[in-house]
Design a protein around this motif. Structure first.
Motif, PDB file in Angstrom:
ATOM      1  N   LEU A 214       0.050   1.816 -11.921  1.00  0.00           N
ATOM      2  CA  LEU A 214      -0.053   2.394 -10.585  1.00  0.00           C
ATOM      3  C   LEU A 214      -1.271   1.854  -9.849  1.00  0.00           C
ATOM      4  N   ALA A 215      -2.368   1.671 -10.565  1.00  0.00           N
ATOM      5  CA  ALA A 215      -3.565   1.100  -9.930  1.00  0.00           C
ATOM      6  C   ALA A 215      -3.294  -0.318  -9.435  1.00  0.00           C
ATOM      7  N   ARG A 216      -2.503  -1.087 -10.206  1.00  0.00           N
ATOM      8  CA  ARG A 216      -2.158  -2.447  -9.754  1.00  0.00           C
ATOM      9  C   ARG A 216      -1.246  -2.405  -8.535  1.00  0.00           C
ATOM     10  N   LEU A 217      -0.324  -1.418  -8.500  1.00  0.00           N
ATOM     11  CA  LEU A 217       0.524  -1.265  -7.322  1.00  0.00           C
ATOM     12  C   LEU A 217      -0.317  -0.916  -6.095  1.00  0.00           C
ATOM     13  N   GLN A 218      -1.327  -0.090  -6.279  1.00  0.00           N
ATOM     14  CA  GLN A 218      -2.207   0.256  -5.171  1.00  0.00           C
ATOM     15  C   GLN A 218      -2.955  -0.968  -4.662  1.00  0.00           C
ATOM     16  N   ALA A 219      -3.377  -1.825  -5.581  1.00  0.00           N
ATOM     17  CA  ALA A 219      -4.057  -3.060  -5.172  1.00  0.00           C
ATOM     18  C   ALA A 219      -3.093  -3.989  -4.431  1.00  0.00           C
ATOM     19  N   ASP A 220      -1.850  -4.089  -4.913  1.00  0.00           N
ATOM     20  CA  ASP A 220      -0.857  -4.911  -4.235  1.00  0.00           C
ATOM     21  C   ASP A 220      -0.530  -4.365  -2.844  1.00  0.00           C
ATOM     22  N   CYS A 221      -0.563  -3.055  -2.716  1.00  0.00           N
ATOM     23  CA  CYS A 221      -0.257  -2.427  -1.424  1.00  0.00           C
ATOM     24  C   CYS A 221      -1.256  -2.869  -0.365  1.00  0.00           C
ATOM     25  N   ARG A 222      -2.504  -3.065  -0.756  1.00  0.00           N
ATOM     26  CA  ARG A 222      -3.539  -3.494   0.184  1.00  0.00           C
ATOM     27  C   ARG A 222      -3.282  -4.902   0.712  1.00  0.00           C
ATOM     28  N   LYS A 223      -2.432  -5.665   0.025  1.00  0.00           N
ATOM     29  CA  LYS A 223      -2.152  -7.042   0.441  1.00  0.00           C
ATOM     30  C   LYS A 223      -0.978  -7.140   1.408  1.00  0.00           C
ATOM     31  N   VAL A 224      -0.283  -6.026   1.641  1.00  0.00           N
ATOM     32  CA  VAL A 224       0.843  -6.045   2.578  1.00  0.00           C
ATOM     33  C   VAL A 224       0.314  -6.367   3.973  1.00  0.00           C
ATOM     34  N   TYR A 225       0.961  -7.285   4.643  1.00  0.00           N
ATOM     35  CA  TYR A 225       0.477  -7.781   5.932  1.00  0.00           C
ATOM     36  C   TYR A 225       0.760  -6.786   7.049  1.00  0.00           C
ATOM     37  N   VAL A 226      -0.268  -6.472   7.827  1.00  0.00           N
ATOM     38  CA  VAL A 226      -0.132  -5.625   9.016  1.00  0.00           C
ATOM     39  C   VAL A 226      -0.596  -6.447  10.209  1.00  0.00           C
ATOM     40  N   ASP A 227       0.328  -6.726  11.128  1.00  0.00           N
ATOM     41  CA  ASP A 227       0.000  -7.558  12.278  1.00  0.00           C
ATOM     42  C   ASP A 227      -1.015  -6.855  13.183  1.00  0.00           C
ATOM     43  N   PRO A 228      -1.935  -7.615  13.794  1.00  0.00           N
ATOM     44  CA  PRO A 228      -2.924  -7.001  14.702  1.00  0.00           C
ATOM     45  C   PRO A 228      -2.296  -6.193  15.835  1.00  0.00           C
ATOM     46  N   SER A 229      -1.096  -6.582  16.279  1.00  0.00           N
ATOM     47  CA  SER A 229      -0.460  -5.815  17.354  1.00  0.00           C
ATOM     48  C   SER A 229      -0.088  -4.407  16.889  1.00  0.00           C
TER      49      SER A 229
ATOM     50  N   ALA B 136       6.122   0.015   3.855  1.00  0.00           N
ATOM     51  CA  ALA B 136       6.741  -1.318   3.807  1.00  0.00           C
ATOM     52  C   ALA B 136       6.953  -1.760   2.362  1.00  0.00           C
ATOM     53  N   MET B 137       5.976  -1.476   1.504  1.00  0.00           N
ATOM     54  CA  MET B 137       6.099  -1.850   0.094  1.00  0.00           C
ATOM     55  C   MET B 137       7.228  -1.067  -0.572  1.00  0.00           C
ATOM     56  N   LEU B 138       7.349   0.232  -0.249  1.00  0.00           N
ATOM     57  CA  LEU B 138       8.437   1.034  -0.802  1.00  0.00           C
ATOM     58  C   LEU B 138       9.794   0.502  -0.361  1.00  0.00           C
ATOM     59  N   ARG B 139       9.841  -0.064   0.829  1.00  0.00           N
ATOM     60  CA  ARG B 139      11.094  -0.580   1.369  1.00  0.00           C
ATOM     61  C   ARG B 139      11.324  -2.037   1.017  1.00  0.00           C
ATOM     62  N   GLY B 140      10.494  -2.565   0.115  1.00  0.00           N
ATOM     63  CA  GLY B 140      10.730  -3.901  -0.430  1.00  0.00           C
ATOM     64  C   GLY B 140      10.264  -5.044   0.437  1.00  0.00           C
ATOM     65  N   ARG B 141       9.269  -4.800   1.307  1.00  0.00           N
ATOM     66  CA  ARG B 141       8.767  -5.864   2.164  1.00  0.00           C
ATOM     67  C   ARG B 141       7.289  -6.117   1.901  1.00  0.00           C
ATOM     68  N   GLY B 142       6.862  -7.345   2.168  1.00  0.00           N
ATOM     69  CA  GLY B 142       5.452  -7.699   2.062  1.00  0.00           C
ATOM     70  C   GLY B 142       4.755  -7.669   3.405  1.00  0.00           C
TER      71      GLY B 142
END
Length: 343
Positions: A210-225, A272-278
């Motif tokens: 779970l800690a690794r999933l949390q770290a991966d979650c931080r890498k999900v891209y969020v556009d500046p807009s 987004a991660m739960l829905r299978g997107r990066g």
């Protein structure tokens, strides 16, 4: 453009397994379960409002079993003192020395049941651990285990013998989720399961995973807009007249803090991660807006007199401030696909 990590098959499979095990025990409540998973991935805390008997405790206890984590429940009552939560120093007459006894907040999943039944001095004991994930006892700091999530419950019906939660503590909850009664079909299944032998939940993950999933979650891209849109939504709760909502100014006594902007962005990453997107989309942010903002808006007496609630005001703000188009949608898909092929 930065590299957008694709949601791997193993990550998606693990999340599905956790949800499957929880739903073997908990019937319905899909939105609530999704919000619990979002809070865990985003390392946030959850405030849940619902009448008794809606499987709030069962959900957290089952989730703890699935990730092989520690689960503790604190029943908040008016006679609690801060030491009952965080711990205290105890004097040992045999050795003549003081030792530290840690309280029940030292766990992975903490259920604060009926949190509004304890006075403000007890509520303040949770401020440090919810924000900094540590407790200070006699000048010494003690970190809580990771991951650490607080889920607090409130009963919306009973007001006698309850206390208003301090604004500083309410703001530390990432989301406030409202849950209602199950449908007749779901309640039929609930009754059937209650008559059958108890389901043994399988441990499908570890706290390390779970800690690794949390770290991966931080890498999900969020556009500046999207971040800019989150800023505008939150700013509109503070100064609605500057965003074409002059009539709302008399209804809002105090708007949301910058924690709301951070929660919207982090929540969009987790969803987004739960829905299978990066990468996050406007739909992810919009889906969480009510849960993130409703407890951070203080209504004026005029709004209460008119029978308005925070959700109604949030809806008007969202209608006035349309979400941006899907930012970099095709580019994000291409980058995620390229990352998957390289892996």
């Amino acid at each position: 453009m930065q590299t957008i990590p694709a949601a791997t098959d193993s990550t998606a499979t693990l999340m599905e397994q956790i949800l499957y095990e929880v739903k073997r025990v908990v019937v319905g409540q899909d939105r609530f379960l999704e919000r619990v998973m979002v809070a865990m991935l985003a390392q946030g805390h959850l405030l849940v409002e619902g009448v008794p008997g809606l499987a709030k405790t069962l959900t957290v206890k089952t989730l703890a079993a699935c990730i092989q984590g520690q689960f503790k429940r604190i029943q908040f009552t008016p006679d609690l003192v801060p030491a009952d939560l965080v711990g205290t120093r105890m004097y040992n007459q045999r050795t003549g020395e003081f030792s530290t006894t840690l309280g029940p907040v030292f766990t992975h999943l903490l259920l604060a049941d009926e949190i509004n039944r304890a006075p403000a001095k007890v509520q303040s004991a949770l401020l440090e651990v919810m924000q900094e994930r540590q407790v200070t006892i006699a000048g010494q700091s003690h970190p809580v285990p990771e991951p650490f999530v607080v889920m607090a419950t409130q009963n919306p019906i009973e007001t006698e013998g309850t206390y208003q939660l301090p604004e500083a503590q309410v703001d530390r909850f990432m989301m406030k989720v409202l849950i209602g009664y199950p449908s007749e079909e779901e309640e039929f299944v609930i009754a059937q399961r209650a008559l059958a032998p108890a389901v043994q939940v399988a441990a499908v993950a570890t706290t390390g995973q779970l800690a690794r999933l949390q770290a991966d979650c931080r890498k999900v891209y969020v556009d500046p807009s999207l971040i800019q849109y989150a800023v505008r939504l939150v700013a509109a709760t503070r100064a609605p007249q500057q965003h074409g909502l002059k009539d709302l100014a008399a209804h809002i006594a105090c708007g949301a803090s910058p924690r709301a902007t951070i929660a919207l962005a982090e929540g969009a990453q987790a969803l987004a991660m739960l829905r299978g997107r990066g990468y996050a989309l406007p739909e992810d942010l919009l889906d969480l807006a009510h849960d993130v903002l409703r407890h951070r808006i203080s209504l004026s007496y005029e709004a209460l007199a008119e029978g308005l609630d925070a959700d109604a005001l949030i809806g008007r703000i969202m209608n006035q401030l349309p979400a941006p188009a899907r930012p970099l949608h095709h580019s994000a898909e291409e980058a995620a696909g390229a990352e998957a092929r390289r892996a």
